[in-house]
Design a protein around this motif. Structure first.
Motif, mmCIF file in Angstrom:
data_model
loop_
_atom_site.group_PDB
_atom_site.id
_atom_site.type_symbol
_atom_site.label_atom_id
_atom_site.label_comp_id
_atom_site.label_asym_id
_atom_site.label_seq_id
_atom_site.Cartn_x
_atom_site.Cartn_y
_atom_site.Cartn_z
ATOM 1 N N ARG A 16 -92.002 -9.705 -34.897
ATOM 2 C CA ARG A 16 -90.821 -9.127 -35.583
ATOM 3 C C ARG A 16 -91.036 -7.767 -35.906
ATOM 4 O O ARG A 16 -92.160 -7.299 -36.031
ATOM 5 N N SER A 17 -89.913 -7.053 -35.608
ATOM 6 C CA SER A 17 -90.027 -5.588 -35.750
ATOM 7 C C SER A 17 -89.427 -4.847 -37.125
ATOM 8 O O SER A 17 -88.486 -5.485 -37.541
ATOM 9 N N GLY A 18 -89.782 -4.223 -37.662
ATOM 10 C CA GLY A 18 -89.417 -3.437 -38.700
ATOM 11 C C GLY A 18 -89.555 -1.664 -38.746
ATOM 12 O O GLY A 18 -89.962 -1.270 -38.190
ATOM 13 N N VAL A 19 -88.556 -1.277 -39.427
ATOM 14 C CA VAL A 19 -88.564 0.298 -39.576
ATOM 15 C C VAL A 19 -89.091 0.659 -40.788
ATOM 16 O O VAL A 19 -88.863 -0.194 -41.895
ATOM 17 N N PHE A 20 -89.914 1.431 -41.021
ATOM 18 C CA PHE A 20 -90.593 1.838 -41.959
ATOM 19 C C PHE A 20 -90.217 3.348 -42.295
ATOM 20 O O PHE A 20 -90.537 4.295 -41.579
ATOM 21 N N LEU A 21 -89.404 3.580 -43.475
ATOM 22 C CA LEU A 21 -88.939 4.666 -43.755
ATOM 23 C C LEU A 21 -89.373 5.265 -45.075
ATOM 24 O O LEU A 21 -89.608 4.659 -46.168
ATOM 25 N N PRO A 22 -89.691 6.648 -45.037
ATOM 26 C CA PRO A 22 -89.824 7.341 -46.238
ATOM 27 C C PRO A 22 -88.626 8.055 -46.870
ATOM 28 O O PRO A 22 -87.762 8.733 -46.185
ATOM 29 N N PRO A 23 -88.341 7.593 -48.034
ATOM 30 C CA PRO A 23 -87.171 8.203 -48.934
ATOM 31 C C PRO A 23 -87.198 9.587 -49.358
ATOM 32 O O PRO A 23 -86.908 9.697 -50.506
ATOM 33 N N PHE A 24 -87.456 10.232 -48.262
ATOM 34 C CA PHE A 24 -87.297 11.790 -48.628
ATOM 35 C C PHE A 24 -86.455 12.656 -48.016
ATOM 36 O O PHE A 24 -85.874 12.177 -46.945
ATOM 37 N N ASP A 25 -86.194 13.710 -48.609
ATOM 38 C CA ASP A 25 -85.186 14.783 -48.254
ATOM 39 C C ASP A 25 -83.845 14.231 -47.857
ATOM 40 O O ASP A 25 -83.121 13.456 -48.647
ATOM 41 N N GLU A 26 -83.500 14.139 -46.612
ATOM 42 C CA GLU A 26 -81.998 13.478 -46.187
ATOM 43 C C GLU A 26 -82.088 12.019 -46.528
ATOM 44 O O GLU A 26 -81.007 11.400 -46.891
ATOM 45 N N LEU A 27 -83.169 11.473 -46.331
ATOM 46 C CA LEU A 27 -83.280 10.019 -46.597
ATOM 47 C C LEU A 27 -83.484 9.540 -48.180
ATOM 48 O O LEU A 27 -83.847 8.441 -48.500
ATOM 49 N N ASP A 29 -81.352 9.824 -50.080
ATOM 50 C CA ASP A 29 -79.858 9.462 -50.395
ATOM 51 C C ASP A 29 -79.957 7.670 -50.160
ATOM 52 O O ASP A 29 -79.889 7.486 -48.994
ATOM 53 N N PRO A 30 -80.015 6.892 -51.061
ATOM 54 C CA PRO A 30 -80.164 5.390 -51.208
ATOM 55 C C PRO A 30 -78.736 4.937 -50.163
ATOM 56 O O PRO A 30 -78.897 3.962 -49.404
ATOM 57 N N GLY A 31 -77.680 5.737 -50.301
ATOM 58 C CA GLY A 31 -76.445 5.164 -49.460
ATOM 59 C C GLY A 31 -76.679 5.607 -47.984
ATOM 60 O O GLY A 31 -76.524 4.628 -47.233
ATOM 61 N N ILE A 32 -77.548 6.481 -47.637
ATOM 62 C CA ILE A 32 -77.684 6.559 -46.206
ATOM 63 C C ILE A 32 -78.602 5.662 -45.768
ATOM 64 O O ILE A 32 -78.450 5.036 -44.647
ATOM 65 N N VAL A 33 -79.640 5.320 -46.596
ATOM 66 C CA VAL A 33 -80.593 4.278 -46.223
ATOM 67 C C VAL A 33 -80.106 3.014 -45.970
ATOM 68 O O VAL A 33 -80.476 2.142 -45.300
ATOM 69 N N ALA A 34 -78.919 2.503 -46.672
ATOM 70 C CA ALA A 34 -78.487 1.221 -46.880
ATOM 71 C C ALA A 34 -77.774 1.265 -45.686
ATOM 72 O O ALA A 34 -77.749 0.253 -45.007
ATOM 73 N N HIS A 53 -93.516 6.342 -53.437
ATOM 74 C CA HIS A 53 -94.124 7.364 -53.981
ATOM 75 C C HIS A 53 -93.055 8.321 -54.979
ATOM 76 O O HIS A 53 -91.967 8.120 -54.802
ATOM 77 N N VAL A 54 -93.769 9.082 -56.024
ATOM 78 C CA VAL A 54 -92.906 9.892 -56.848
ATOM 79 C C VAL A 54 -92.977 11.219 -56.286
ATOM 80 O O VAL A 54 -92.028 12.121 -56.954
ATOM 81 N N ARG A 55 -93.632 11.473 -55.450
ATOM 82 C CA ARG A 55 -94.034 12.927 -55.094
ATOM 83 C C ARG A 55 -94.886 12.907 -53.725
ATOM 84 O O ARG A 55 -95.334 11.987 -53.283
ATOM 85 N N TRP A 56 -94.419 14.098 -53.040
ATOM 86 C CA TRP A 56 -95.053 14.089 -51.492
ATOM 87 C C TRP A 56 -95.173 15.641 -51.376
ATOM 88 O O TRP A 56 -94.804 16.385 -52.051
ATOM 89 N N ARG A 57 -96.054 15.934 -50.520
ATOM 90 C CA ARG A 57 -96.783 17.354 -50.209
ATOM 91 C C ARG A 57 -95.454 18.181 -49.519
ATOM 92 O O ARG A 57 -94.636 17.433 -48.914
ATOM 93 N N GLU A 58 -95.561 19.429 -49.656
ATOM 94 C CA GLU A 58 -94.530 20.510 -49.106
ATOM 95 C C GLU A 58 -94.703 20.085 -47.551
ATOM 96 O O GLU A 58 -95.737 19.607 -46.966
ATOM 97 N N VAL A 63 -87.082 13.175 -53.332
ATOM 98 C CA VAL A 63 -87.877 12.001 -53.229
ATOM 99 C C VAL A 63 -87.170 10.903 -53.933
ATOM 100 O O VAL A 63 -87.066 11.287 -55.332
ATOM 101 N N ALA A 64 -86.599 9.807 -53.196
ATOM 102 C CA ALA A 64 -86.012 8.902 -54.013
ATOM 103 C C ALA A 64 -86.850 7.568 -54.526
ATOM 104 O O ALA A 64 -87.909 7.716 -54.055
#
Length: 278
Positions: A16-27, A29-34, A53-58, A63-64
């Motif tokens: 089974r295949s899955g997509v693994f997304l970091p909700p950072f920057d453009e992503l 936006d929960p609407g875009i990820v949806a 995560h609540v924060r990520w490095r530069e 961060v959503a």
């Protein structure tokens, strides 16, 4: 953005295949990820999972929240599995996670998978900057204690727990999740670290981090099978992830061989490219 149907193999057990997304920057936006998740479902992918995560490095700035993003995914899809991959339980209150997981599982009609792990301060100083526990061993004990509370909470029976870090005094968590007997739990860990494997053997899956060769996955599956046999359980469901490549959505690579089936998750580290295709 477009997703093609994930490749299928006739010579091995289903993967089974899955997509693994970091909700950072453009992503972030929960609407875009949806919308991406709905497109992935339509193309035949089996899961969409997000970093927690609540924060990520530069240079990451935005961060959503993973759980709000997962709610958006749940309301935009019908079949695809979803979940945090992974939630560091030591920085969460287990009673709050019990409520969130049950609610999200009901909203998604039984499609939630809970990925858990210790987390780390090295990727964005999110623990040291917010006063969270930094000691790995202490966080591991908090993780194990939280998992005990979650499993008990999902049963619908009164939870009575007095531990080193948490107390629950006869509280019931209703309504229960849709999935029975509980929401499946995948435990994350680095290759060569035995403690996460032992933890995963008590639950439903293992999420190996930063694998460098398929043989490492085969070794993990063998070790998990042995550990689960020792405690009288069926083999855990292996899950693997492909390493991120360029800072863009790249061509998906399907593994040549994943022992005993399982999941293959493809990282999406970048936020600008518009195609993911075979």
């Amino acid at each position: 953005m477009s997703f093609s149907h994930p490749r299928r193999s006739r010579s091995i057990a289903p993967v089974r295949s899955g997509v693994f997304l970091p909700p950072f920057d453009e992503l972030a936006d929960p609407g875009i990820v949806a919308r991406l998740s709905a497109e992935a479902e339509e193309a035949g992918w089996h899961g969409v999972f997000v970093w927690d995560h609540v924060r990520w490095r530069e240079p990451v700035v935005d961060v959503a929240d993973a759980w709000i993003t997962l709610t958006a995914i749940a309301t935009s899809t019908e079949r695809i599995r979803l979940g945090p991959m992974v939630t560091p339980l030591a920085r969460r209150r287990p009673v709050k996670v019990a409520r969130e997981t049950a609610t999200l599982d009901r909203l998604s009609q039984g499609r939630l998978t809970l990925g858990v792990g210790l987390g780390s301060d090295r990727f964005g100083n999110e623990y040291s900057m917010t006063g969270e526990e930094l000691d790995d061993r202490r966080r591991a004990r908090m993780l194990d204690e939280s998992l005990k509370i979650l499993v008990a909470a999902w049963s619908g029976e009164p939870v009575r727990h007095r531990g080193e870090h948490y107390t629950v005094d006869g509280m019931r968590f209703l309504p229960r999740p849709v999935q029975r007997p509980r929401v499946p739990v995948w435990v994350a860990g680095y290759y060569g670290n035995a403690k996460p494997l032992r933890r995963a053997a008590r639950h439903q899956g293992f999420f190996p981090v930063n694998l460098e060769h398929p043989n490492q996955l085969a070794e993990i599956v063998a070790d998990l099978t042995m550990l689960r046999t020792e405690i009288g359980r069926d083999a855990a469901e292996p899950t693997t992830s492909s390493p991120p490549s360029r800072p863009a959505l790249t061509r998906r690579r399907t593994p040549r061989r994943v022992p005993h089936g399982g999941w293959w998750s493809s990282h999406r580290r970048g936020h600008r490219s518009t195609r993911c295709a075979e």
